[in-house]
Write a protein that holds these residues in place. Structure first.
Motif, PDB file in Angstrom:
ATOM      1  N   LEU A  37       0.831  -1.200   0.000  1.00 45.79           N
ATOM      2  CA  LEU A  37       0.000   0.000   0.000  1.00 45.79           C
ATOM      3  C   LEU A  37       0.871   1.257   0.000  1.00 45.79           C
ATOM      4  CD1 LEU A  37      -1.812  -2.358   0.925  1.00 45.79           C
ATOM      5  CD2 LEU A  37      -2.948  -0.786   2.478  1.00 45.79           C
ATOM      6  N   VAL A  38       0.426   2.272  -0.731  1.00 48.17           N
ATOM      7  CA  VAL A  38       1.197   3.507  -0.856  1.00 48.17           C
ATOM      8  C   VAL A  38       0.272   4.704  -0.638  1.00 48.17           C
ATOM      9  CG1 VAL A  38       2.718   4.894  -2.304  1.00 48.17           C
ATOM     10  CG2 VAL A  38       2.683   2.393  -2.567  1.00 48.17           C
ATOM     11  N   SER A  39       0.707   5.629   0.206  1.00 46.57           N
ATOM     12  CA  SER A  39      -0.075   6.840   0.445  1.00 46.57           C
ATOM     13  C   SER A  39       0.873   8.011   0.690  1.00 46.57           C
ATOM     14  CB  SER A  39      -1.013   6.655   1.637  1.00 46.57           C
ATOM     15  OG  SER A  39      -1.871   7.765   1.772  1.00 46.57           O
ATOM     16  N   ILE A  40       0.282   9.182   0.881  1.00 44.61           N
ATOM     17  CA  ILE A  40       1.073  10.382   1.139  1.00 44.61           C
ATOM     18  C   ILE A  40       0.394  11.227   2.218  1.00 44.61           C
ATOM     19  CG2 ILE A  40       2.078  10.566  -1.171  1.00 44.61           C
ATOM     20  CD1 ILE A  40      -0.028  12.676  -1.793  1.00 44.61           C
ATOM     21  N   GLU A  98      -1.048  13.226   9.072  1.00 42.56           N
ATOM     22  CA  GLU A  98      -0.634  11.827   9.262  1.00 42.56           C
ATOM     23  C   GLU A  98      -1.818  10.972   9.710  1.00 42.56           C
ATOM     24  OE1 GLU A  98       2.548   8.781   9.968  1.00 42.56           O
ATOM     25  OE2 GLU A  98       2.885  10.834   9.315  1.00 42.56           O
ATOM     26  N   SER A  99      -2.626  11.516  10.616  1.00 39.93           N
ATOM     27  CA  SER A  99      -3.782  10.781  11.137  1.00 39.93           C
ATOM     28  C   SER A  99      -4.788  10.467  10.027  1.00 39.93           C
ATOM     29  CB  SER A  99      -4.458  11.591  12.241  1.00 39.93           C
ATOM     30  OG  SER A  99      -5.640  10.972  12.676  1.00 39.93           O
ATOM     31  N   GLU A 100      -5.073  11.456   9.180  1.00 28.32           N
ATOM     32  CA  GLU A 100      -6.016  11.240   8.079  1.00 28.32           C
ATOM     33  C   GLU A 100      -5.513  10.168   7.121  1.00 28.32           C
ATOM     34  OE1 GLU A 100      -8.304  15.528   7.490  1.00 28.32           O
ATOM     35  OE2 GLU A 100      -6.573  15.042   6.222  1.00 28.32           O
ATOM     36  N   GLN A 104       4.361   8.667   2.600  1.00 28.55           N
ATOM     37  CA  GLN A 104       5.418   9.640   2.351  1.00 28.55           C
ATOM     38  C   GLN A 104       4.897  11.065   2.548  1.00 28.55           C
ATOM     39  OE1 GLN A 104       8.543   9.271   1.718  1.00 28.55           O
ATOM     40  NE2 GLN A 104       9.249  11.160   0.772  1.00 28.55           N
ATOM     41  N   ASN A 105       5.622  11.873   3.304  1.00 28.81           N
ATOM     42  CA  ASN A 105       5.299  13.290   3.444  1.00 28.81           C
ATOM     43  C   ASN A 105       5.783  14.035   2.203  1.00 28.81           C
ATOM     44  OD1 ASN A 105       4.201  14.050   6.272  1.00 28.81           O
ATOM     45  ND2 ASN A 105       5.803  12.533   6.693  1.00 28.81           N
TER      46      ASN A 105
END
Length: 444
Positions: A16-19, A30-32, A57-58
């Protein structure tokens, strides 16, 4: 998933990949992002896929070509391969160009959140109307991404500067076929819509309705089963129910009361999918009462409520009367939270769908709500109008009757919109009609 297929291979393990980015809705903190990626993990579980590591990733500035940039993507690809993953799943919608670029950089199959939801919808739809709506949404999603799904055709292209190579011709042909299929399905939907409107009109003349709405997996189907004493599918999975289901809540009242179970809502749902499911969600438009079901055991229950209200607003039904039902109290250990939500949302219910007392109390409240909405009418119907007598006896709640030498006095209770269809308006007695004083009401 092979490059030339749309369906996700259920045997693949997914990374899984998110930002976290200020420019991405529901991914601004980060919480969202963690809440959303946990939801994505549940969506993949619904599809039967195993999930591995999640990478968040930020990013203050987004790389328009590949979101994260080549260095980070190669790092994620190496970790995915070490984990046995062949599939990267991004927790937001990707463009056709981004999908193609990420595949080239990582050498892995790539899908996004929209693709996953489309797959779930396709597997769980039951009615013809829902299946067609999903197919239209799938084709609309696929159309701008066709080159990415058919990358094996790239090898058939002409040389540099040459347009119209075999691969490009095939893609254009496929695009034309897809557009034709979309138009064909839309025409079918028009026919089905007319049939649905006829059924809707029939229900409007015969029943009052309450619709269960809310976030997916909040327990709407479980509540439906307990309230209506029926068995419909209930699973601890997202989008277990996609088609609107109608069941009798109380057949003894006149008109009968019908409960509707609707498709669940979810955050980050693109407009193409919302538009595709407008017809299914329109059962909420029919309802006289909306019962909003929210999972109190979910730490993000307020987000669930927010998404629900957003969808209801989009459907233009936010002004309808509502009851909020906080479900799964048996899975919530925070006793203070239970007290807080009941104070914050006056008139709401805190229940477990598995607690018979909770369901009895909720059912009683809904029935009494509808009964309280009914109007009282006093009628005098001559004996010779048999159709009027039949309509009153079969479609209204008769409170009292009194026989007269020329006909029968009725005191009835019924919703005004039902009364308007009975054809007995000419027999209404005014409140000061002297004949009312002469009646000897007999309770039946």
């Amino acid at each position: 998933m092979m490059d030339n297929e749309f369906n996700i291979d259920p045997d693949y393990r997914a990374t899984l990949v998110s930002i976290v980015s200020p420019s991405f809705p529901d991914h601004q903190t980060e919480s969202e992002s963690r809440r959303s990626i946990n939801e994505l993990r549940e969506l993949l579980r619904t599809l039967g896929l195993q999930t591995g590591e999640a990478h968040i990733q930020n990013k203050k500035e987004i790389d328009p070509a590949s979101i994260l940039g080549s260095g980070k993507l190669k790092e994620i690809a190496e970790a995915a391969e070490a984990d046995g993953s062949k599939l990267l799943v991004f927790d937001f919608e990707l463009t056709a160009r981004q999908i193609t670029n990420i595949r080239k950089l990582t050498g892995l199959s790539v899908v996004d959140r929209v693709h996953v939801i489309l797959e779930i919808f396709a597997k769980h739809a039951r009615t013809k109307e829902a299946k067609i709506q999903i197919e239209i949404a799938r084709l609309q999603y696929m159309l701008p991404r066709l080159a990415g799904f058919w990358t094996h055709l790239n090898r058939q292209r002409g040389g540099v500067g040459v347009l119209g190579g075999e691969g490009e011709k095939q893609i254009e042909l496929d695009r034309r076929i897809i557009r034709d299929r979309i138009e064909f399905y839309k025409e079918e939907l028009v026919t089905l819509e007319k049939q649905r409107q006829v059924r809707k009109k029939r229900r409007e003349n015969q029943a009052v309705t309450a619709a269960l709405v809310g976030y997916t997996n909040a327990g709407k189907s479980s509540i439906m089963n307990r309230l209506c004493r029926v068995e419909i599918l209930e699973e601890n999975k997202l989008f277990a129910t996609l088609d609107s289901t109608y069941r009798m809540l109380n057949p003894d009242t006149k008109p009968p009361m019908i409960m509707i179970d609707t498709v669940g809502f979810i955050s980050n749902l693109p407009n193409t999918l919302i538009d595709g499911f407008k017809t299914t969600l329109e059962s909420a438009l029919e309802a006289d009462l909306l019962i909003i079901v929210c999972d109190i055991s979910d730490p993000h229950y307020e987000k669930q409520l927010s998404v629900t209200y957003e969808v209801l607003k989009e459907l233009k039904v936010e002004e309808k009367e509502t009851i909020i039902v906080f479900n799964k109290k048996d899975q919530c250990d925070d006793e203070l939270l239970k007290k807080i939500v009941l104070r914050k949302y006056p008139g709401s219910f805190l229940v477990s769908s598995y607690d018979p007392e909770d369901m009895t109390a909720l059912r009683k409240h809904i029935v009494e709500y509808f009964l309280a909405k009914q109007e009282h009418f006093d009628l005098f119907i001559p004996y010779e109008d048999g159709a009027a007598h039949s309509a009153v006896m079969s479609k209204t709640n008769v409170v009292n009757t009194s026989n007269h030498e020329k006909g029968i006095f009725y005191r009835i209770r019924v919703p005004d919109f039902i009364f308007g269809n009975l054809g007995v308006q000419k027999y209404i007695l005014g409140p000061n009609d002297p004949r009312l004083e002469e009646t000897d009401w007999t309770t039946i």
